[in-house]
Design a protein around this motif. Sequence first.
Motif, PDB file in Angstrom:
ATOM      1  N   GLU A 120      -2.506  -0.974  19.287  1.00 44.36           N
ATOM      2  CA  GLU A 120      -1.085  -0.650  19.093  1.00 44.36           C
ATOM      3  C   GLU A 120      -0.911   0.638  18.289  1.00 44.36           C
ATOM      4  OE1 GLU A 120       1.586  -1.766  20.441  1.00 44.36           O
ATOM      5  OE2 GLU A 120       0.513  -3.272  21.602  1.00 44.36           O
ATOM      6  N   GLU A 121      -1.766   0.855  17.313  1.00 40.27           N
ATOM      7  CA  GLU A 121      -1.673   2.094  16.542  1.00 40.27           C
ATOM      8  C   GLU A 121      -2.062   3.296  17.394  1.00 40.27           C
ATOM      9  OE1 GLU A 121      -3.363   4.162  12.422  1.00 40.27           O
ATOM     10  OE2 GLU A 121      -3.738   2.027  12.824  1.00 40.27           O
ATOM     11  N   ALA A 122      -3.110   3.134  18.203  1.00 40.92           N
ATOM     12  CA  ALA A 122      -3.512   4.223  19.097  1.00 40.92           C
ATOM     13  C   ALA A 122      -2.396   4.535  20.091  1.00 40.92           C
ATOM     14  CB  ALA A 122      -4.790   3.834  19.843  1.00 40.92           C
ATOM     15  N   ARG A 123      -1.758   3.509  20.615  1.00 37.09           N
ATOM     16  CA  ARG A 123      -0.647   3.694  21.549  1.00 37.09           C
ATOM     17  C   ARG A 123       0.497   4.465  20.875  1.00 37.09           C
ATOM     18  NH1 ARG A 123       4.074   1.248  23.381  1.00 37.09           N
ATOM     19  NH2 ARG A 123       4.251   1.135  25.666  1.00 37.09           N
ATOM     20  N   GLU A 124       0.827   4.072  19.660  1.00 35.35           N
ATOM     21  CA  GLU A 124       1.892   4.750  18.924  1.00 35.35           C
ATOM     22  C   GLU A 124       1.561   6.220  18.691  1.00 35.35           C
ATOM     23  OE1 GLU A 124       3.978   4.545  14.498  1.00 35.35           O
ATOM     24  OE2 GLU A 124       2.824   2.838  15.238  1.00 35.35           O
ATOM     25  N   GLN A 125       0.316   6.507  18.349  1.00 36.61           N
ATOM     26  CA  GLN A 125      -0.104   7.881  18.111  1.00 36.61           C
ATOM     27  C   GLN A 125      -0.013   8.721  19.385  1.00 36.61           C
ATOM     28  OE1 GLN A 125      -1.082   9.543  15.412  1.00 36.61           O
ATOM     29  NE2 GLN A 125      -1.178   7.919  13.888  1.00 36.61           N
ATOM     30  N   ALA A 126      -0.451   8.151  20.522  1.00 38.52           N
ATOM     31  CA  ALA A 126      -0.402   8.890  21.784  1.00 38.52           C
ATOM     32  C   ALA A 126       1.035   9.179  22.191  1.00 38.52           C
ATOM     33  CB  ALA A 126      -1.115   8.094  22.874  1.00 38.52           C
ATOM     34  N   LEU A 127       1.923   8.208  22.041  1.00 40.39           N
ATOM     35  CA  LEU A 127       3.331   8.411  22.397  1.00 40.39           C
ATOM     36  C   LEU A 127       3.983   9.450  21.490  1.00 40.39           C
ATOM     37  CD1 LEU A 127       4.403   4.723  23.085  1.00 40.39           C
ATOM     38  CD2 LEU A 127       4.249   6.572  24.764  1.00 40.39           C
ATOM     39  N   ALA A 128       3.658   9.416  20.199  1.00 44.22           N
ATOM     40  CA  ALA A 128       4.218  10.402  19.280  1.00 44.22           C
ATOM     41  C   ALA A 128       3.747  11.809  19.628  1.00 44.22           C
ATOM     42  CB  ALA A 128       3.840  10.052  17.838  1.00 44.22           C
ATOM     43  N   ALA A 129       2.469  11.938  19.991  1.00 45.60           N
ATOM     44  CA  ALA A 129       1.932  13.249  20.354  1.00 45.60           C
ATOM     45  C   ALA A 129       2.596  13.784  21.618  1.00 45.60           C
ATOM     46  CB  ALA A 129       0.423  13.161  20.547  1.00 45.60           C
ATOM     47  N   LEU A 130       2.830  12.920  22.591  1.00 47.14           N
ATOM     48  CA  LEU A 130       3.485  13.365  23.824  1.00 47.14           C
ATOM     49  C   LEU A 130       4.931  13.741  23.569  1.00 47.14           C
ATOM     50  CD1 LEU A 130       3.233  13.810  26.871  1.00 47.14           C
ATOM     51  CD2 LEU A 130       4.006  11.449  27.191  1.00 47.14           C
ATOM     52  N   THR A 131       5.635  12.944  22.782  1.00 46.14           N
ATOM     53  CA  THR A 131       7.044  13.239  22.486  1.00 46.14           C
ATOM     54  C   THR A 131       7.189  14.598  21.833  1.00 46.14           C
ATOM     55  OG1 THR A 131       7.589  10.889  22.252  1.00 46.14           O
ATOM     56  CG2 THR A 131       9.069  12.465  21.200  1.00 46.14           C
ATOM     57  N   LEU A 132       6.328  14.902  20.879  1.00 47.56           N
ATOM     58  CA  LEU A 132       6.431  16.162  20.159  1.00 47.56           C
ATOM     59  C   LEU A 132       5.917  17.339  20.977  1.00 47.56           C
ATOM     60  CD1 LEU A 132       7.349  17.245  17.390  1.00 47.56           C
ATOM     61  CD2 LEU A 132       4.987  17.003  16.616  1.00 47.56           C
ATOM     62  N   GLY A 133       4.915  17.102  21.817  1.00 49.39           N
ATOM     63  CA  GLY A 133       4.254  18.218  22.484  1.00 49.39           C
ATOM     64  C   GLY A 133       4.579  18.428  23.940  1.00 49.39           C
ATOM     65  N   GLU A 134       5.402  17.561  24.560  1.00 51.91           N
ATOM     66  CA  GLU A 134       5.584  17.689  26.008  1.00 51.91           C
ATOM     67  C   GLU A 134       6.289  18.984  26.399  1.00 51.91           C
ATOM     68  OE1 GLU A 134       8.106  15.030  28.224  1.00 51.91           O
ATOM     69  OE2 GLU A 134       9.217  14.457  26.437  1.00 51.91           O
ATOM     70  N   GLN A 135       7.186  19.510  25.548  1.00 51.81           N
ATOM     71  CA  GLN A 135       7.809  20.795  25.870  1.00 51.81           C
ATOM     72  C   GLN A 135       6.757  21.877  26.030  1.00 51.81           C
ATOM     73  OE1 GLN A 135      12.286  21.439  24.376  1.00 51.81           O
ATOM     74  NE2 GLN A 135      10.780  21.753  22.798  1.00 51.81           N
ATOM     75  N   HIS A 136       5.841  21.928  25.082  1.00 50.45           N
ATOM     76  CA  HIS A 136       4.747  22.906  25.102  1.00 50.45           C
ATOM     77  C   HIS A 136       3.978  22.807  26.420  1.00 50.45           C
ATOM     78  CE1 HIS A 136       0.717  24.463  24.284  1.00 50.45           C
ATOM     79  NE2 HIS A 136       1.162  25.056  23.184  1.00 50.45           N
ATOM     80  N   ALA A 137       3.630  21.582  26.809  1.00 48.93           N
ATOM     81  CA  ALA A 137       2.846  21.380  28.022  1.00 48.93           C
ATOM     82  C   ALA A 137       3.644  21.750  29.272  1.00 48.93           C
ATOM     83  CB  ALA A 137       2.383  19.928  28.094  1.00 48.93           C
ATOM     84  N   ILE A 138       4.923  21.398  29.307  1.00 46.61           N
ATOM     85  CA  ILE A 138       5.760  21.729  30.466  1.00 46.61           C
ATOM     86  C   ILE A 138       5.909  23.233  30.600  1.00 46.61           C
ATOM     87  CG2 ILE A 138       8.082  21.566  31.434  1.00 46.61           C
ATOM     88  CD1 ILE A 138       8.270  18.771  30.129  1.00 46.61           C
ATOM     89  N   GLU A 139       6.145  23.923  29.491  1.00 46.37           N
ATOM     90  CA  GLU A 139       6.305  25.384  29.528  1.00 46.37           C
ATOM     91  C   GLU A 139       5.032  26.065  30.024  1.00 46.37           C
ATOM     92  OE1 GLU A 139       9.382  25.066  25.775  1.00 46.37           O
ATOM     93  OE2 GLU A 139       7.289  25.625  25.457  1.00 46.37           O
TER      94      GLU A 139
ATOM     95  N   GLN B 130      -3.791   5.934  -1.152  1.00 46.22           N
ATOM     96  CA  GLN B 130      -2.952   4.963  -0.471  1.00 46.22           C
ATOM     97  C   GLN B 130      -2.563   5.487   0.913  1.00 46.22           C
ATOM     98  OE1 GLN B 130       0.486   3.770  -2.663  1.00 46.22           O
ATOM     99  NE2 GLN B 130       1.239   2.378  -1.069  1.00 46.22           N
ATOM    100  N   VAL B 131      -2.613   4.625   1.876  1.00 49.29           N
ATOM    101  CA  VAL B 131      -2.211   4.977   3.237  1.00 49.29           C
ATOM    102  C   VAL B 131      -0.694   4.876   3.352  1.00 49.29           C
ATOM    103  CG1 VAL B 131      -2.386   4.392   5.679  1.00 49.29           C
ATOM    104  CG2 VAL B 131      -4.391   4.198   4.203  1.00 49.29           C
ATOM    105  N   VAL B 132      -0.064   5.949   3.852  1.00 49.97           N
ATOM    106  CA  VAL B 132       1.389   5.982   4.035  1.00 49.97           C
ATOM    107  C   VAL B 132       1.684   6.379   5.483  1.00 49.97           C
ATOM    108  CG1 VAL B 132       1.825   6.569   1.625  1.00 49.97           C
ATOM    109  CG2 VAL B 132       1.520   8.408   3.301  1.00 49.97           C
ATOM    110  N   PRO B 133       2.913   6.207   5.930  1.00 54.49           N
ATOM    111  CA  PRO B 133       3.248   6.611   7.311  1.00 54.49           C
ATOM    112  C   PRO B 133       3.024   8.097   7.537  1.00 54.49           C
ATOM    113  CG  PRO B 133       4.958   5.186   6.404  1.00 54.49           C
ATOM    114  CD  PRO B 133       4.042   5.534   5.262  1.00 54.49           C
TER     115      PRO B 133
END
Length: 280
Positions: free
Chosen positions: A100-119, A7-10
Amino acid sequence: MPAGLRQVVPGIPGTPLPHGILGASCTTVIDVTEDQIHQLNGVEWLALGCAPARDWPDPCEDPQPGDPTEKEFARLTTEAAAPITVYAGVECSAPGFPYEEAREQALAALTLGEQHAIEAGFMRTKLSVEAVDLTPPEGPLNIAQGIAALEGCLAESYGGQGVLHIPAGVAALLGCCNVVREDPATGGLYTLAGNCAVIGAGYSFLNVGPGGIPAEPGAAWLYVTGPVVVRRGPVDVIPDRSRASASVNTRNNDRRVLAERTVVVGTTCTICAVQVMACP
């Protein structure tokens, strides 16, 4: 055990590391408004507090050897910060992977990883370019000695509270010698001298010193700076909703969506670096 399709879950959400460069206790983060958008091209300013304050002997007392005979004036300097673009891109076969799902995935990846990239970007374009290397000829210091050297370097050139930039890979060693403590009021990590510590995954990922020199095996580069200001632009999703069909490569039927933003990271006065052993 029941048979059948899974089953697919969030997806499992994540939380950015609490003591990274975007942590409010160590840095000032400014989300630029529309009328400030030109700041994302880079900013410059007159340095504040980088000119030293000195003591002057009592003119009523007899002169002592080494007493200054003339007051010194420091010429003001201009400092600058250049833009860094941080991004996260996702790709998947277009069938079953709507825009829309691809957009959501890209935004989630940036939100979680932007600190890493900025550092990593800050270390690559600013810290490693301008730092004074304090590592002795004998090689890396232990972490307490390294931080002591960094704080001494900062204190000699800047009278205010500074920021230590610590790779996440050596963060656990800070507790071995009680080097930093968490302030219950702010949640920030502070040394006895009062400097704040940023614990950065991006610093661990890159782990380079002045001149872009990689750390020795089993070692890590630490930095200290003056206060840090991060200016962040809005997040752009490419392509946007109006051009969702452009996200599909018709040659292989893969969909790609990118989320990115521009940041400008500035600091002031001296930057110092030291290499430390990544073991107790």
